[in-house]
Design an enzyme around this catalytic site. Structure first.
Site, PDB file in Angstrom:
ATOM      1  N   ALA A  63       0.857  -1.179   0.000  1.00 29.74           N
ATOM      2  CA  ALA A  63       0.000   0.000   0.000  1.00 29.74           C
ATOM      3  C   ALA A  63       0.893   1.229   0.000  1.00 29.74           C
ATOM      4  CB  ALA A  63      -0.880  -0.010   1.243  1.00 29.74           C
ATOM      5  N   GLY A 106       0.676  -5.263   0.722  1.00 32.00           N
ATOM      6  CA  GLY A 106      -0.412  -5.354  -0.256  1.00 32.00           C
ATOM      7  C   GLY A 106       0.060  -5.972  -1.566  1.00 32.00           C
ATOM      8  N   GLU A 109      -0.220  -9.568  -1.090  1.00 30.57           N
ATOM      9  CA  GLU A 109      -1.646  -9.880  -1.015  1.00 30.57           C
ATOM     10  C   GLU A 109      -2.278  -9.919  -2.412  1.00 30.57           C
ATOM     11  OE1 GLU A 109      -2.230  -6.745   1.929  1.00 30.57           O
ATOM     12  OE2 GLU A 109      -3.107  -8.243   3.259  1.00 30.57           O
ATOM     13  N   GLU A 129       4.171  -5.478   7.261  1.00 33.93           N
ATOM     14  CA  GLU A 129       3.319  -4.437   7.870  1.00 33.93           C
ATOM     15  C   GLU A 129       3.616  -4.189   9.342  1.00 33.93           C
ATOM     16  OE1 GLU A 129       2.296  -6.785   5.796  1.00 33.93           O
ATOM     17  OE2 GLU A 129       0.730  -6.036   4.450  1.00 33.93           O
TER      18      GLU A 129
HETATM   19  N1  T1G Z   1       4.611   3.511  -0.083  1.00 34.48           N
HETATM   20  C1  T1G Z   1       5.078   4.737  -0.425  1.00 34.48           C
HETATM   21  N2  T1G Z   1       6.380   4.998  -0.662  1.00 34.48           N
HETATM   22  C2  T1G Z   1       7.220   3.961  -0.553  1.00 34.48           C
HETATM   23  C3  T1G Z   1       6.808   2.657  -0.186  1.00 34.48           C
HETATM   24  C4  T1G Z   1       5.426   2.450   0.034  1.00 34.48           C
HETATM   25  N3  T1G Z   1       4.945   1.249   0.353  1.00 34.48           N
HETATM   26  N4  T1G Z   1       7.889   1.853  -0.158  1.00 34.48           N
HETATM   27  C5  T1G Z   1       8.934   2.629  -0.485  1.00 34.48           C
HETATM   28  N5  T1G Z   1       8.542   3.893  -0.717  1.00 34.48           N
HETATM   29  C6  T1G Z   1       9.390   5.023  -1.138  1.00 34.48           C
HETATM   30  C7  T1G Z   1      10.427   5.400  -0.096  1.00 34.48           C
HETATM   31  O1  T1G Z   1       9.899   6.297   0.855  1.00 34.48           O
HETATM   32  C8  T1G Z   1      11.502   6.030  -0.949  1.00 34.48           C
HETATM   33  O2  T1G Z   1      11.068   7.336  -1.279  1.00 34.48           O
HETATM   34  C9  T1G Z   1      11.442   5.200  -2.243  1.00 34.48           C
HETATM   35  O3  T1G Z   1      10.139   4.586  -2.250  1.00 34.48           O
HETATM   36  C10 T1G Z   1      12.495   4.106  -2.319  1.00 34.48           C
HETATM   37  O4  T1G Z   1      12.458   3.354  -1.106  1.00 34.48           O
HETATM   38  C11 T1G Z   1      -2.846  -3.296   2.477  1.00 34.48           C
HETATM   39  C12 T1G Z   1      -1.556  -1.960   4.623  1.00 34.48           C
HETATM   40  C13 T1G Z   1      10.265  -1.508  -1.189  1.00 34.48           C
HETATM   41  C14 T1G Z   1      12.112  -2.791  -0.080  1.00 34.48           C
HETATM   42  O5  T1G Z   1       6.135  -1.874   4.227  1.00 34.48           O
HETATM   43  O6  T1G Z   1      10.453  -2.001   2.474  1.00 34.48           O
HETATM   44  O7  T1G Z   1       0.754  -2.915   2.151  1.00 34.48           O
HETATM   45  O8  T1G Z   1      12.832   8.595  -0.133  1.00 34.48           O
HETATM   46  O9  T1G Z   1      14.699   4.039  -0.245  1.00 34.48           O
HETATM   47  O10 T1G Z   1      16.027   0.414  -0.254  1.00 34.48           O
HETATM   48  O11 T1G Z   1      -1.912  -4.964   3.812  1.00 34.48           O
HETATM   49  O12 T1G Z   1      11.139   0.765   0.501  1.00 34.48           O
HETATM   50  O13 T1G Z   1      12.953   8.153  -2.593  1.00 34.48           O
HETATM   51  O14 T1G Z   1      11.237   9.722  -1.670  1.00 34.48           O
HETATM   52  O15 T1G Z   1      13.357   2.193   0.849  1.00 34.48           O
HETATM   53  O16 T1G Z   1      15.252  -0.078  -2.632  1.00 34.48           O
HETATM   54  C15 T1G Z   1       3.741  -2.629   3.192  1.00 34.48           C
HETATM   55  C16 T1G Z   1       8.034  -0.659   2.575  1.00 34.48           C
HETATM   56  C17 T1G Z   1       2.898  -1.389   3.187  1.00 34.48           C
HETATM   57  C18 T1G Z   1       7.247  -1.833   2.133  1.00 34.48           C
HETATM   58  C19 T1G Z   1      12.585  -0.664  -1.360  1.00 34.48           C
HETATM   59  N6  T1G Z   1       4.939  -2.421   2.442  1.00 34.48           N
HETATM   60  N7  T1G Z   1       9.128  -0.384   1.671  1.00 34.48           N
HETATM   61  O17 T1G Z   1      13.773  -0.459  -0.646  1.00 34.48           O
HETATM   62  O18 T1G Z   1      14.392   1.904  -1.460  1.00 34.48           O
HETATM   63  S1  T1G Z   1       1.454  -1.565   4.140  1.00 34.48           S
HETATM   64  C20 T1G Z   1       6.067  -2.046   3.022  1.00 34.48           C
HETATM   65  C21 T1G Z   1      10.277  -1.061   1.739  1.00 34.48           C
HETATM   66  C22 T1G Z   1       0.436  -2.551   3.247  1.00 34.48           C
HETATM   67  C23 T1G Z   1      -1.603  -3.867   3.030  1.00 34.48           C
HETATM   68  C24 T1G Z   1      -0.808  -2.991   3.904  1.00 34.48           C
HETATM   69  C25 T1G Z   1      11.400  -0.590   0.857  1.00 34.48           C
HETATM   70  C26 T1G Z   1      11.565  -1.406  -0.430  1.00 34.48           C
HETATM   71  P1  T1G Z   1      12.087   8.529  -1.421  1.00 34.48           P
HETATM   72  P2  T1G Z   1      13.785   2.886  -0.380  1.00 34.48           P
HETATM   73  P3  T1G Z   1      14.957   0.409  -1.263  1.00 34.48           P
END
Ligand code: T1G
Length: 708
Positions: A63, A106, A109, A129
């Protein structure tokens, strides 16, 4: 179909592509685009099957976390996803999810709602999450146990660690690992699948049947231990457990209930703050992200002690050949023996293979001379903390280093400019301050001297990432960010024991607050002699008449340096287990008596407030002086270097959640009871509190003003 999701036909397979850089998060428009694209493909008689794939570096990373702040109801966040996933699962044509990069949250999912999943060999899948203080919200806790089995689903949902392609395949999360071109492999897989009946994940109940109730009990115990104080891991376990007891629809309803509770919790706000804070630290005003970055191909380290050894390992771990120099064979042997022991422990714990260790050790060259230092792209100094010695070493390396080589000091307190003055090239000199153990702790303070060039800063930031560290820029003030704030924190911990709390009371109160360990336990671990040496270095700066802690110096004079000598604030057995030390208690009482301090009973609340608000007050000064760029940077320092509980977001975010008016009032109270010198409120804290603002608002304003 829309600008975020497109569909085209390839070899009679509809290929649905998500293009929402950088990580294809499920931002508004993506679920809608997926729905219309899949519906169009389902209706197209020319398409036999459907492949969903991500453009760019990854499948879907989950998400869009940026939307969470705007979310007023969990329903809104889940609402667009849950029905979509049912529609995908009910699609008459087989839907194949082609995963590269990361299918997280997500993203996984969505993938699990497909009929089949194929994966690139280096891709990862996970439900991270909980790291944001929430749980999967689009049936991840219900579909994952149906694919991976209950035990693995509990582990993945409760602890958030990802799984690689081979394991995901073995577990049944994916159906094939595709070497070579992922899209071509997925299309071939899809054509083959077209003729077969295709399974719906939500109807697969074989793996739910024999769930052992002990799995949940064990996971709860483990969560209490390794995620102490956090609610989301427990909610995730409850949600997966409900998959084994309820129908799919009922399980989803239970998951939704738990998801909402987590989403609105203070913990999730803190953890989401920490997520963005960690990613924000590399944004430095005046240093464009694409500023020239030198390549670091070879490194050299001066000093093979605890820190030097850890720093050497960091380079070797990142595949960078590294020379490590000592002044005596004995010290060098001791340093190398520690490195060998650390690697052997990693093998024992199953974290590294023998081959990997062998390869890393082969990158390390121990020696007694500066031979080869002229080939290094960076030289890291990690000798004893003392200005005279540091300057001598910098003069020596200045004489051997090639032009452009970065010269980094691991000093934890000393003036970088003065160190740089020992060289003829202050523009390449800066601090790279690691935290002990340097090969484990992720924090790296990157300390900017007045002449340090932007290229050197940009290179250091990029290097931090390569070394698997989080680089935080700090200004050149005594103790930089972390240790400067630590001084008043430890001061209050010591005052509290002089005023009547026991060592154990102080340690326990902060441990219960969520700190990885109490302040006096931390001092014992780090070694009381470290602070002693620094106090001696700066004694001439002490203001006469201002109260100073009395006991730590006396402990040191008695040779009690903490864990390493078996005695310090506490006493330690051969397994380094602490117990109260009656002699220390007597020493504290005696010191208090001599100083005329009236001992009293002290509440846990006072212990926590005095220590934590001392951090906050000093943090506000550090921020106002520009030593830290953002309050969020201070939070990153404390979360990654000092064991501050992640679910409180760091000291500055914690102060925001308490409310700065309340924080200010409490500090004023301490000022009345103690003294102006110790407790005068930081001007910035007062300004923000009086205008009803928060540190978060301050950060936003500063970023806007700096244009980052
Ligand atoms: N949403 C928005 N921005 C995101 C993002 C996300 N999910 N993931 C990364 N970014 C942005 C981050 O802020 C950065 O921005 C850029 O992307 C690169 O990230 C319904 C409720 C994917 C492994 O928890 O683990 O799904 O600083 O520097 O080292 O059940 O980002 O460049 O402006 O980290 O290559 C669950 C979180 C959400 C994944 C990439 N997903 N992200 O790592 O680059 S909740 C997560 C990560 C959800 C559902 C629920 C990592 C990455 P900027 P980065 P990276």
């Amino acid at each position: 179909m829309n600008e975020l999701v497109s569909v085209r036909l390839e070899d009679r397979v509809a290929v649905v592509t998500i293009t929402n850089p950088p990580v294809n998060a499920l931002s508004p428009g993506v679920p809608e685009g997926l729905r219309s694209s899949i519906a169009a493909a389902a209706a197209n008689p020319a398409a036999l099957a459907i492949v969903v794939i991500g453009a760019g570096r990854t499948f879907i990373a989950g998400a869009d976390i940026r939307e969470f702040g705007k979310v007023v109801s969990g329903e809104k966040l889940r609402g667009s996803l849950h029905p979509l996933l049912l529609e995908i699962e009910d699609c008459a044509k087989p839907v194949i999810m082609a995963i590269h990069g990361t299918a997280f949250g997500g993203g996984l999912e969505v993938a699990m709602a497909g009929h089949y999943r194929v994966m690139a060999p280096n891709a990862l899948v996970g439900q991270p999450e909980v790291k944001l203080g929430i749980i999967p919200g689009a049936a991840g806790t219900q579909r994952l146990p149906r694919l991976a089995g209950v035990a693995k689903a509990v582990e993945m949902c409760a602890f958030g660690e990802p799984v690689g392609a081979r394991e995901a395949h073995a577990l049944g999360i994916v159906d094939a690992v595709i070497e070579g071109d992922l899209l071509a492999g997925a299309v071939a897989f899809a054509r083959e699948a077209a003729g077969r009946p295709h399974p719906k994940t939500r109807e697969r109940i074989e793996k739910l049947r024999d769930a052992d109730p002990a799995i949940f009990a064990r996971a709860r115990q483990q969560a209490a231990k390794i995620r102490r104080g956090q609610t989301a891991p427990l909610a995730a376990i409850d949600a997966v457990e409900s998959a084994t007891r309820l129908s799919f629809d009922e399980g989803c309803a239970r998951e939704a209930e738990l998801f909402d509770q987590c989403l609105y919790s203070a913990q999730s706000k803190a953890l989401i703050h920490a997520f963005f804070a960690e990613r924000g630290v590399s944004k430095i005003p005046g240093v464009p992200r694409d500023a020239a970055v030198y390549e670091i191909r070879r490194a050299a380290v001066v000093g093979a002690g605890t820190m030097g050894g850890g720093i050497t390992m960091n380079y070797a771990n990142a595949g960078i050949p590294v020379i490590v120099k000592e002044t005596s064979q004995e010290a060098l042997d001791r340093g190398m023996a520690t490195i060998h022991k650390n690697y052997a422990n990693s093998v024992k714990k199953g974290k590294l293979s023998h081959a990997a260790v062998h390869q890393r050790l082969s990158l390390i060259t121990p020696q007694l001379t500066y031979d080869g230092f002229d080939q290094a792209d960076i030289i890291a100094e990690a000798v004893f903390e003392g200005m005279a010695l540091k300057k001598q070493v910098f003069a020596e390396i200045d004489a051997v280093a090639r032009p452009g080589c970065i010269l980094a000091s691991n000093t934890s307190y000393l003036d970088i400019d003065e160190i740089a003055s020992a060289t003829k090239r202050p523009e390449v000199v800066l601090g790279h301050h690691y935290f002990s153990p340097a090969n484990v702790m992720r924090l790296l303070e990157i300390v900017r001297g007045k002449a340090t060039s932007k290229d050197v800063l940009a290179t250091s930031m990029a290097l931090a990432k390569k070394l698997n560290k989080i680089g935080v820029l700090a200004g050149n003030a005594r103790g930089f960010i972390g240790n400067r704030m630590l001084t008043p924190y430890l001061r209050e911990a010591q005052f509290l024991v002089e005023e009547g709390a026991s060592v154990e009371d102080v340690n326990q109160a902060l441990y219960d607050f969520g700190m990885a360990m109490g302040p006096l336990a931390m001092s014992d671990l780090a070694g009381l002699d470290v602070g002693w040496r620094i106090r001696k270095e700066f004694r001439h700066l002490e203001k006469p008449g201002v109260r100073v802690p009395l006991v730590a110096d006396r402990l040191c004079e008695m040779g009690r340096f903490g864990q390493k000598t078996g005695r310090g604030w506490s006493q330690y057995d051969e397994n380094r287990q602490p117990s109260p030390d009656p002699e220390t208690a007597a020493l504290i009482e005696q010191a208090a008596r001599e100083a005329g301090i009236e001992r009293r009973s002290i509440t846990r609340e006072e212990i926590v407030d005095r220590c934590v608000l001392a951090l906050v007050n000093e943090g506000a000064r550090v921020l106002d002086e520009g030593i830290a760029l953002r309050a969020a940077d201070i939070d990153v320092v404390y979360l990654n270097g000092y064991g501050f509980p992640a679910w409180r977001g760091g000291p500055m975010f914690y102060a925001d959640t308490v409310g700065l008016k309340t924080v200010l009032a409490r500090i004023e109270e301490f000022r009345q009871h103690h003294s102006d010198d110790l407790w005068s409120p930081a001007p910035l804290l007062r300004r923000l509190a009086e205008s009803g603002a928060r540190f978060t608002d301050f950060d936003r304003q500063r970023e806007v003003a700096a244009g980052v």
